[in-house]
Design an enzyme around this catalytic site. Structure first.
Site, mmCIF file in Angstrom:
data_model
loop_
_atom_site.group_PDB
_atom_site.id
_atom_site.type_symbol
_atom_site.label_atom_id
_atom_site.label_comp_id
_atom_site.label_asym_id
_atom_site.label_seq_id
_atom_site.Cartn_x
_atom_site.Cartn_y
_atom_site.Cartn_z
ATOM 1 N N GLU A 2 -2.365 0.586 13.388
ATOM 2 C CA GLU A 2 -3.731 1.002 12.351
ATOM 3 C C GLU A 2 -4.744 0.411 13.483
ATOM 4 O O GLU A 2 -5.914 1.302 13.179
ATOM 5 C CB GLU A 2 -3.698 0.083 11.276
ATOM 6 C CG GLU A 2 -4.704 0.245 10.451
ATOM 7 C CD GLU A 2 -4.671 -0.303 8.922
ATOM 8 O OE1 GLU A 2 -3.872 -1.465 9.109
ATOM 9 O OE2 GLU A 2 -5.104 -0.045 7.882
ATOM 10 N N GLU A 10 0.940 -1.200 -0.102
ATOM 11 C CA GLU A 10 0.018 0.131 0.037
ATOM 12 C C GLU A 10 0.774 1.168 -0.010
ATOM 13 O O GLU A 10 1.107 1.819 -1.003
ATOM 14 C CB GLU A 10 -0.910 0.058 1.294
ATOM 15 C CG GLU A 10 -1.927 0.969 1.272
ATOM 16 C CD GLU A 10 -3.328 0.753 1.806
ATOM 17 O OE1 GLU A 10 -3.585 -0.298 2.556
ATOM 18 O OE2 GLU A 10 -4.276 1.483 1.607
HETATM 19 C C1 BGC Z 1 -5.583 2.809 4.552
HETATM 20 C C2 BGC Z 1 -6.029 3.765 5.543
HETATM 21 C C3 BGC Z 1 -6.810 4.750 4.642
HETATM 22 C C4 BGC Z 1 -8.044 3.936 4.355
HETATM 23 C C5 BGC Z 1 -9.208 4.453 3.704
HETATM 24 C C6 BGC Z 1 -6.538 2.024 4.260
HETATM 25 O O1 BGC Z 1 -6.179 0.843 3.503
HETATM 26 O O2 BGC Z 1 -4.596 1.984 5.170
HETATM 27 O O3 BGC Z 1 -5.244 4.289 6.526
HETATM 28 O O4 BGC Z 1 -6.984 5.937 5.284
HETATM 29 O O5 BGC Z 1 -7.634 2.716 3.507
HETATM 30 O O6 BGC Z 1 -10.311 3.977 4.000
#
Ligand code: BGC
Length: 718
Positions: A603, A343
């Site tokens: 997270e 990501e």
């Molecule tokens: C990310 C987040 C992001 C989100 C949006 C995720 O995959 O890691 O931090 O804001 O998607 O919904």
């Protein structure tokens, strides 16, 4: 710049092996100055006469490449000799890596097919007054290099035994010279070194190096090896509950190094990739290797540290340290969500909620100025803001609280540093974002409809959902009000006529109060109070406090609500409750991950659950700064360091500490554009001693008493 330089590449079919470009040139005269300019489609590593040029890594950095590409300038006077060899290895970097991992969109496939390239100009002034400009062109040669593969997610394959250079003329192509601009962000550099703590043999028999700290960057090792010995290093952020190596949460990112050794003792670190890791699994290494043979090299935008906090509760100190590490690891030219899995994108929502804390911890003015320009450049024709900047998810729907990065970040950067430039740059973009909302909503003066991330990861989410229970329309309309208000404020600073937006703001507040007569979740209360939308603020705050109590004195907020939760409590006289939430150690809380050994912000509040199992590997980063936003409450409320909106950059400080016995003592320092502020307090017996030091005029509030002071150091008691 680059008028005569040409873009060069290896060959037109795309190959994984990273090319090295070379130019050999003699210089017969005494040199006075030599300035080198370089950029790449991809990332480059440049050397002159065998020495690395500059401190930067992963240059030219990451921008919206189809709109603008940074170039770097280096003074290489010291490196130039009579006979010279200039070399550059070029890899895919962010330019043509398969980002993001889970998508297979046409846009991504097209990006992956992009061919890398290089452009260079070397300007030399001789002592006799003559000049020479040496540029990349068809006289350069290229060969395959020892770097057999390099890419952001998967890491590198490096063959140290490689010697079969086969030099051929570089191909010239018609590249985007008109998009080149001088680097605007901070340099990406190696900013720290962490020695390995120990080498563990896991229950599964694997050898794993523990650095004791989750970092972003790469690892360096020194080994004795046989010619062509194959070594493999794989990254992980955590071990599993049995103590085994675990990298399931990296998803499809291989995050590894395959290293083919040469014979003898050698030291190596990857060159044109980066990883997020605390642990590395080592395979093929000599059994005699020791922890001292490994170092983690921290790579980040080179930001100056401006804020620090220490206090009487060691776990709160650790929390602050985790936030700092999270920022270092995710402020790599772009504010990324995470540094490890497939990501690593510039998620606008994450950047927005963390922006204030970020501007206090480090001097991020240049960093945000650069990124915000990319945000504006990637805004769609209708003004919609991308979910991620640079926009690698062009199919994504604009979301409230994510797109509002367009207004919130510039305003915060202006407030912290006091320079209008960021507002001048961004004002059109700010307006376009709120105009977009007006054009897309299903109901005037509110944002009704659309597809949003909601209160992302809120704990009141229904089973199986990542979205908290707060209503999309509520969040979207609240942020609409907030953003329009920021447009009005910014416009006034810039002397613009914003009467239309002022009227719009009034209309939104009215419509909001009519539509949302009650709040249903913690986050809804927090937004209603925090954005001044609640008709009866006092009543709303007491209902919020009661709701938190009913929820077992714990928060249920996600990305959106958490950033404002403690501020709202403190602003409404609930300091005690704010501290209670800060000190909570059971899940969900800021300190719970610390009880599980966290060295960065997670997270999920429960990335590792109380029973030691993991949150699903599908989305479980251990280095995600969003919840680290809590430190701005520590600076602003606990230590009480602030300023009014009329005194951006802290030209006059407002100091109003909120002591709490459970914390014992607190000391916070902030280097502002107008000087240093230190706010410390200590609970002694039944009283509190305050030590305040300011380098600008300040208004200090201790309990009910207000003192106007000039620069100096002051002691107060209450
Ligand atoms: C990310 C987040 C992001 C989100 C949006 C995720 O995959 O890691 O931090 O804001 O998607 O919904």
């Amino acid at each position: 710049m680059f008028e005569k330089a040409q873009w060069i590449c290896n060959s037109l079919e795309s190959v994984d092996v990273c090319p090295v470009f070379r130019k050999v040139f003699p210089l017969g005269k005494t040199i006075e100055k030599a300035i080198l300019y370089a950029s790449a489609l991809g990332v480059y590593d440049l050397s002159l006469n065998g020495e690395k040029v500059g401190r930067q890594v992963l240059a030219p950095g990451w921008t919206c490449y189809d709109r603008r590409i940074q170039y770097q300038k280096y003074d290489v006077t010291r490196l130039v000799k009579t006979d010279n060899t200039l070399e550059a290895i070029v890899a895919k970097g962010w330019y043509s890596s398969p980002m993001p991992g889970w998508e297979n969109s046409e846009d991504k496939i097209a990006r992956m097919r992009r061919h890398t390239g290089l452009i260079v100009q070397l300007d030399i002034s001789f002592a006799d007054g003559t000049d020479l400009s040496l540029v990349s062109d068809s006289t350069w040669i290229w060969s395959e290099s020892p770097l057999r593969f390099a890419e952001i997610y998967d890491g590198e394959v490096y063959d140290a035994s490689f010697s079969s250079y086969d030099w051929k003329p570089a191909a010239v192509f018609d590249g985007p010279t008109e998009l080149l601009f001088s680097q605007e962000g901070e340099d990406i550099c190696e900013v720290g070194w962490v020695a390995a703590r120990e080498i563990i043999v896991t229950p599964e028999g694997e050898r794993v190096v523990d650095f004791g700290q989750n970092v972003t960057g790469y690892f360096e090792f020194t080994v004795d090896a046989e010619e062509k010995a194959r070594l493999r290093v794989t990254c992980a952020e955590t071990l599993d509950s049995k103590g085994n190596f675990y990298n399931g949460n990296y998803r499809s990112a291989k995050a590894e190094l395959v290293y083919i050794a040469k014979k003898g003792r050698q030291t190596f670190h990857p060159i044109l990739t980066y990883y997020g890791f605390r642990y590395i699994r080592i395979e093929g290494f000599d059994p005699s290797c020791r922890a001292e043979d490994f170092t983690a090299i921290v790579v980040s935008s080179d930001l100056k540290r401006t804020g620090s906090i220490s206090c009487g509760v060691p776990d709160v100190d650790r929390l602050f340290s985790n936030v700092i590490w999270g920022q270092i690891g995710n402020f790599l030219d772009v504010p990324t969500d995470c540094p490890q899995r497939d990501e690593r994108l510039g998620w606008t929502g994450d950047a927005q909620v963390f922006c204030k804390a970020a501007t206090y911890n480090f001097d991020t003015e240049r960093f945000f100025i650069k990124w915000l320009k990319d945000l504006a450049l990637s805004q769609r024709p209708d003004g919609a803001v991308a979910q991620v900047v640079p926009d690698y998810l062009p199919g994504g729907e604009p979301s409230a609280a994510w797109g509002d990065a367009a207004t919130i970040c510039p305003w915060q950067v202006f407030q912290t540093y006091g320079d209008r430039t960021v507002l001048e740059n961004q004002f059109p973009s700010m307006c376009r974002w709120v105009d977009y909302i007006a054009s897309t909503t299903k109901r005037k003066n509110l944002w009704i409809g659309g597809t949003h991330f909601g209160d992302w990861l809120g704990l009141d989410a229904s089973e199986g959902s990542y979205k908290g229970a707060s209503r999309d329309d509520f969040i979207a309309s609240a942020f609409y009000a907030h953003s329009v208000r920021l447009v009005v404020k910014a416009g006034k600073v810039l002397g613009k006529d914003v009467s239309g937006y002022e009227r719009l703001y009034g209309g939104i507040v009215k419509a909001f109060r009519e539509e949302f007569k009650e709040c249903l979740t913690q986050t809804e209360y927090v937004l209603a109070i925090g954005f001044d939308l609640a008709a009866d603020r006092k009543k709303a705050a007491s209902e919020l406090a009661a709701m938190i109590a009913r929820d077992g004195l714990s928060m249920k907020t996600g990305f959106v609500g958490t950033a404002y939760l403690l501020h709202v409590l403190s602003d409404c006289g609930y300091d005690d409750l704010a501290y209670t939430l800060l000190f909570r150690r059971e899940y969900p809380s800021w300190l719970y991950p610390i009880t599980k050994g966290a060295t960065t912000i997670w997270e999920h509040w429960d990335g590792i659950k109380p029973d030691g199992s993991f949150w699903s590997a599908s989305m479980n980063s251990f280095n995600h700064y969003a919840y680290g936003s809590v430190v701005d409450w520590i600076y602003e409320k606990a230590a009480g360091i602030g300023h009014s909106e009329d005194c951006p950059g802290f030209s006059k400080a407002l100091i109003k500490p909120h002591p709490d016995k459970r914390l014992g003592w607190l000391s916070a320092t902030l280097e502002t554009r107008n000087g240093r502020i230190v706010s410390s307090w200590e609970c002694i017996g039944t009283g509190v001693r305050y030590d305040i030091s300011v380098e600008m005029p300040a208004e200090v509030t201790i309990g009910e008493k207000v003192y106007e002071v000039g620069p100096g150091t002051y002691v107060f008691w209450s």
